[in-house]
Design a protein around this motif. Structure first.
Motif, PDB file in Angstrom:
ATOM      1  N   ALA A   1       0.813  -1.220   0.000  1.00  0.00           N
ATOM      2  CA  ALA A   1       0.000   0.000   0.000  1.00  0.00           C
ATOM      3  C   ALA A   1       0.847   1.270   0.000  1.00  0.00           C
ATOM      4  CB  ALA A   1      -0.927  -0.008   1.214  1.00  0.00           C
ATOM      5  N   LEU A   2       1.969   1.260   0.709  1.00  0.00           N
ATOM      6  CA  LEU A   2       2.796   2.464   0.801  1.00  0.00           C
ATOM      7  C   LEU A   2       3.443   2.831  -0.544  1.00  0.00           C
ATOM      8  CD1 LEU A   2       4.017   4.740   2.497  1.00  0.00           C
ATOM      9  CD2 LEU A   2       5.896   3.180   3.087  1.00  0.00           C
ATOM     10  N   PRO A   3       4.173   1.923  -1.197  1.00  0.00           N
ATOM     11  CA  PRO A   3       4.816   2.312  -2.467  1.00  0.00           C
ATOM     12  C   PRO A   3       3.838   2.703  -3.564  1.00  0.00           C
ATOM     13  CG  PRO A   3       5.792   0.290  -1.616  1.00  0.00           C
ATOM     14  CD  PRO A   3       4.570   0.563  -0.796  1.00  0.00           C
ATOM     15  N   ILE A   4       2.699   1.995  -3.651  1.00  0.00           N
ATOM     16  CA  ILE A   4       1.770   2.336  -4.731  1.00  0.00           C
ATOM     17  C   ILE A   4       1.133   3.698  -4.483  1.00  0.00           C
ATOM     18  CG2 ILE A   4      -0.412   1.329  -3.889  1.00  0.00           C
ATOM     19  CD1 ILE A   4      -0.636   0.080  -6.753  1.00  0.00           C
ATOM     20  N   ALA A   5       0.930   4.070  -3.219  1.00  0.00           N
ATOM     21  CA  ALA A   5       0.405   5.400  -2.911  1.00  0.00           C
ATOM     22  C   ALA A   5       1.441   6.474  -3.230  1.00  0.00           C
ATOM     23  CB  ALA A   5       0.006   5.473  -1.440  1.00  0.00           C
ATOM     24  N   VAL A   6       2.703   6.197  -2.901  1.00  0.00           N
ATOM     25  CA  VAL A   6       3.768   7.183  -3.124  1.00  0.00           C
ATOM     26  C   VAL A   6       3.983   7.428  -4.611  1.00  0.00           C
ATOM     27  CG1 VAL A   6       6.250   7.605  -2.876  1.00  0.00           C
ATOM     28  CG2 VAL A   6       4.933   6.728  -0.937  1.00  0.00           C
ATOM     29  N   ILE A   7       4.079   6.360  -5.404  1.00  0.00           N
ATOM     30  CA  ILE A   7       4.340   6.544  -6.834  1.00  0.00           C
ATOM     31  C   ILE A   7       3.117   7.133  -7.529  1.00  0.00           C
ATOM     32  CG2 ILE A   7       3.648   4.221  -7.581  1.00  0.00           C
ATOM     33  CD1 ILE A   7       6.665   6.248  -8.876  1.00  0.00           C
ATOM     34  N   ALA A   8       1.909   6.790  -7.065  1.00  0.00           N
ATOM     35  CA  ALA A   8       0.698   7.374  -7.650  1.00  0.00           C
ATOM     36  C   ALA A   8       0.618   8.867  -7.340  1.00  0.00           C
ATOM     37  CB  ALA A   8      -0.544   6.652  -7.135  1.00  0.00           C
ATOM     38  N   ASP A   9       1.051   9.258  -6.135  1.00  0.00           N
ATOM     39  CA  ASP A   9       1.109  10.679  -5.790  1.00  0.00           C
ATOM     40  C   ASP A   9       2.099  11.411  -6.695  1.00  0.00           C
ATOM     41  OD1 ASP A   9      -0.740  10.462  -3.785  1.00  0.00           O
ATOM     42  OD2 ASP A   9       0.722  10.404  -2.144  1.00  0.00           O
ATOM     43  N   LEU A  10       3.268  10.810  -6.888  1.00  0.00           N
ATOM     44  CA  LEU A  10       4.308  11.441  -7.688  1.00  0.00           C
ATOM     45  C   LEU A  10       3.846  11.611  -9.136  1.00  0.00           C
ATOM     46  CD1 LEU A  10       8.094  10.678  -7.500  1.00  0.00           C
ATOM     47  CD2 LEU A  10       6.988  10.918  -9.709  1.00  0.00           C
ATOM     48  N   ILE A  11       3.230  10.569  -9.685  1.00  0.00           N
ATOM     49  CA  ILE A  11       2.779  10.639 -11.072  1.00  0.00           C
ATOM     50  C   ILE A  11       1.567  11.548 -11.196  1.00  0.00           C
ATOM     51  CG2 ILE A  11       1.748   9.257 -12.935  1.00  0.00           C
ATOM     52  CD1 ILE A  11       3.635   7.005 -12.121  1.00  0.00           C
ATOM     53  N   GLY A  12       0.692  11.512 -10.187  1.00  0.00           N
ATOM     54  CA  GLY A  12      -0.496  12.347 -10.199  1.00  0.00           C
ATOM     55  C   GLY A  12      -1.683  11.608 -10.796  1.00  0.00           C
ATOM     56  N   LEU A  13      -2.213  10.617 -10.059  1.00  0.00           N
ATOM     57  CA  LEU A  13      -3.337   9.815 -10.529  1.00  0.00           C
ATOM     58  C   LEU A  13      -4.567  10.042  -9.658  1.00  0.00           C
ATOM     59  CD1 LEU A  13      -1.728   6.331 -11.297  1.00  0.00           C
ATOM     60  CD2 LEU A  13      -2.101   8.244 -12.850  1.00  0.00           C
ATOM     61  N   ARG A  14      -5.719  10.034 -10.301  1.00  0.00           N
ATOM     62  CA  ARG A  14      -6.971  10.097  -9.552  1.00  0.00           C
ATOM     63  C   ARG A  14      -7.238   8.747  -8.890  1.00  0.00           C
ATOM     64  NH1 ARG A  14     -10.738  11.979 -14.357  1.00  0.00           N
ATOM     65  NH2 ARG A  14      -9.470  10.334 -15.333  1.00  0.00           N
ATOM     66  N   GLN A  15      -8.129   8.748  -7.894  1.00  0.00           N
ATOM     67  CA  GLN A  15      -8.348   7.548  -7.080  1.00  0.00           C
ATOM     68  C   GLN A  15      -8.840   6.357  -7.890  1.00  0.00           C
ATOM     69  OE1 GLN A  15      -7.476   6.972  -3.961  1.00  0.00           O
ATOM     70  NE2 GLN A  15      -6.606   9.026  -3.861  1.00  0.00           N
ATOM     71  N   ASN A  16      -9.738   6.576  -8.859  1.00  0.00           N
ATOM     72  CA  ASN A  16     -10.252   5.436  -9.622  1.00  0.00           C
ATOM     73  C   ASN A  16      -9.166   4.778 -10.460  1.00  0.00           C
ATOM     74  OD1 ASN A  16     -10.192   7.808 -11.155  1.00  0.00           O
ATOM     75  ND2 ASN A  16     -11.760   7.085 -12.572  1.00  0.00           N
ATOM     76  N   THR A  17      -8.201   5.555 -10.938  1.00  0.00           N
ATOM     77  CA  THR A  17      -7.094   4.995 -11.711  1.00  0.00           C
ATOM     78  C   THR A  17      -6.166   4.192 -10.812  1.00  0.00           C
ATOM     79  OG1 THR A  17      -7.192   6.860 -13.246  1.00  0.00           O
ATOM     80  CG2 THR A  17      -5.182   5.551 -13.268  1.00  0.00           C
ATOM     81  N   ARG A  18      -5.986   4.623  -9.593  1.00  0.00           N
ATOM     82  CA  ARG A  18      -5.131   3.886  -8.652  1.00  0.00           C
ATOM     83  C   ARG A  18      -5.668   2.475  -8.418  1.00  0.00           C
ATOM     84  NH1 ARG A  18      -2.612   8.195  -4.421  1.00  0.00           N
ATOM     85  NH2 ARG A  18      -2.624   9.991  -5.803  1.00  0.00           N
ATOM     86  N   ALA A  19      -6.978   2.353  -8.324  1.00  0.00           N
ATOM     87  CA  ALA A  19      -7.575   1.031  -8.102  1.00  0.00           C
ATOM     88  C   ALA A  19      -7.317   0.109  -9.284  1.00  0.00           C
ATOM     89  CB  ALA A  19      -9.076   1.183  -7.872  1.00  0.00           C
ATOM     90  N   VAL A  20      -7.353   0.646 -10.497  1.00  0.00           N
ATOM     91  CA  VAL A  20      -7.090  -0.156 -11.701  1.00  0.00           C
ATOM     92  C   VAL A  20      -5.655  -0.660 -11.686  1.00  0.00           C
ATOM     93  CG1 VAL A  20      -6.939  -0.090 -14.217  1.00  0.00           C
ATOM     94  CG2 VAL A  20      -8.829   1.059 -13.059  1.00  0.00           C
ATOM     95  N   PHE A  21      -4.721   0.186 -11.295  1.00  0.00           N
ATOM     96  CA  PHE A  21      -3.322  -0.222 -11.268  1.00  0.00           C
ATOM     97  C   PHE A  21      -3.026  -1.184 -10.138  1.00  0.00           C
ATOM     98  CE2 PHE A  21      -2.454   2.913 -14.442  1.00  0.00           C
ATOM     99  CZ  PHE A  21      -1.363   2.375 -15.102  1.00  0.00           C
ATOM    100  N   PHE A  22      -3.750  -1.053  -9.041  1.00  0.00           N
ATOM    101  CA  PHE A  22      -3.566  -2.006  -7.950  1.00  0.00           C
ATOM    102  C   PHE A  22      -3.960  -3.403  -8.414  1.00  0.00           C
ATOM    103  CE2 PHE A  22      -4.701  -4.098  -3.921  1.00  0.00           C
ATOM    104  CZ  PHE A  22      -3.534  -3.876  -3.209  1.00  0.00           C
ATOM    105  N   GLU A  23      -5.044  -3.493  -9.190  1.00  0.00           N
ATOM    106  CA  GLU A  23      -5.475  -4.780  -9.731  1.00  0.00           C
ATOM    107  C   GLU A  23      -4.430  -5.334 -10.697  1.00  0.00           C
ATOM    108  OE1 GLU A  23      -8.983  -6.755 -12.535  1.00  0.00           O
ATOM    109  OE2 GLU A  23      -8.684  -4.582 -12.465  1.00  0.00           O
ATOM    110  N   ALA A  24      -3.894  -4.473 -11.571  1.00  0.00           N
ATOM    111  CA  ALA A  24      -2.880  -4.915 -12.527  1.00  0.00           C
ATOM    112  C   ALA A  24      -1.624  -5.399 -11.813  1.00  0.00           C
ATOM    113  CB  ALA A  24      -2.539  -3.775 -13.489  1.00  0.00           C
TER     114      ALA A  24
END
Length: 385
Positions: free
Chosen positions: A130-153
């Motif tokens: 949970a920590l790294p995916i939140a950090v890299i998503a913050d850095l890239i700049g993703l909306r919450q719904n996109t984060r869920a898609v990448f978590f699944e991938a």
């Protein structure tokens, strides 16, 4: 694949060991530290693409979505590699990473605040992932719904152990690719999040600007690489430190020991076990093996990091090891772009966890990933108090 994990066997076979991999076929594995370093540093002779410009290991029958995502800087040679890397270099430089430390620590504490103090928790899914995916998503700049898609991938990538799971991965990859395309549309309409992705889209008008396909491939690469290896480093690090309570006590007493500990965990655990395949572009001898143009080579990072000719007591974990010239981040032009971010995240994640829960104990046996080329854990049950 037993031989790939038998480091003693690989070391005894010599600096270059021929083996056969699924999909890739016959490969010469560089296993000794000097051979791995020489392979990774010679980007003229050993290249990520064959003589026809095709990505090594990418087959014609693979879905188009995967082929587009494979067209990234990790699968490119100079000058294309240099152009793509320069587009994101600044975001991963030392000063921006240092500036992120406070927010990373806050995220780590927030995740730990949400964990149960009475029931067993899985630190892989709830913390190390949970920590790294939140950090890299913050850095890239993703909306919450996109984060869920990448978590699944990301979960599907972790589960690739054979042909069937490899095919199952394509659906989540396609959805992740579409999600990034939607983010690009949102940015152009003024509805995107601030971050690296916005910068890439806004810079498209310049001479070195990236195409939409290049931006999608870049974002996907950074998201997958930015969370997978760091997640493995954190989870494997927790697992090893749970076996060494006395050494953890010493680390808690002085913060200066944590950076050395992270480097040793990188060497000892080797989250990235081996590199992507490269093709030979100039025939001749390489560490006693006569190579031909078109031969395939890979660097075995885990074997190089346990090379008895290079490290004292290579199979022992010494958290204060110094010097420690491991190749956990690779070397040469493809040296890991996010090495400073990974080091910072791992240090904060481990230090914060063990300082807050010094009496943490196992609540079951850890489960290891079976993914070829990556070491890590899929589950790590613990009781925090």
């Amino acid at each position: 694949m037993r031989k790939l994990r038998d480091l003693e066997y690989l070391h005894k076979r010599g600096p270059l060991v021929p083996l056969r991999l699924p999909i890739v076929g016959r490969v010469h594995f560089a296993t000794h530290h000097d051979a791995v370093s020489a392979l990774l540093k010679d980007s003229d002779r050993f290249r990520m693409r064959d003589t026809k410009g095709r990505v090594v290991g990418l087959k014609w029958w693979m879905p188009q979505a995967l082929q587009r995502l494979a067209d990234n800087m990790l699968s490119s040679d100079d000058p294309q590699h240099r152009r793509l890397r320069q587009a994101v270099d600044d975001a991963f430089a030392r000063r921006p990473v240092v500036d992120m430390a406070a927010s990373v620590k806050q995220r780590a504490n927030d995740l730990l605040d949400d964990l149960s103090r009475t029931e067993p928790v899985d630190l892989v899914s709830a913390y190390a992932s949970a920590l790294p995916i939140a950090v890299i998503a913050d850095l890239i700049g993703l909306r919450q719904n996109t984060r869920a898609v990448f978590f699944e991938a990301a979960q599907h990538l972790d589960g690739v152990t054979g042909a069937l799971s490899f095919l199952r991965m394509f659906g989540p990859l396609k959805r992740a690719q579409t999600a990034i395309g939607d983010e690009i549309i949102a940015i152009r309409s003024g509805g995107g999040e601030p971050g690296l992705l916005s910068g890439l889209v806004e810079g498209q008008g310049g001479e070195s600007g990236l195409t939409d396909n290049e931006i999608i491939a870049m974002a996907f690469l950074l998201l997958m690489a930015g969370q997978a290896t760091t997640k493995s480093l954190i989870s494997l690090g927790i697992n090893e430190l749970l076996n060494r309570p006395d050494e953890v006590t010493k680390l808690r007493e002085t913060s200066t020991g944590w950076p050395l500990a992270v480097e040793e965990l990188l060497r000892y655990c080797a989250p990235v076990q081996m590199t992507k395949p490269r093709k030979v572009h100039a025939s001749g001898d390489f560490f006693g093996t006569e190579l031909k143009i078109g031969d395939t080579l890979m660097a075995h990072i885990a074997a190089a990091n346990r090379d008895p000719a290079y490290f004292d007591a290579p199979d022992e974990l010494h958290l204060d090891r110094k010097p420690n010239r491991h190749v956990g981040f690779g070397t040469g032009v493809h040296f890991c772009l996010g090495f400073q971010l990974a080091r910072m995240e791992a240090k904060i994640a481990l230090q914060t966890l063990f300082e807050r829960f010094p009496n943490m104990a196992r609540a079951g046996e850890p489960e290891r990933l079976k993914t070829l080329g990556q070491a890590g854990l899929s589950k790590l049950p613990v009781q925090l108090n």
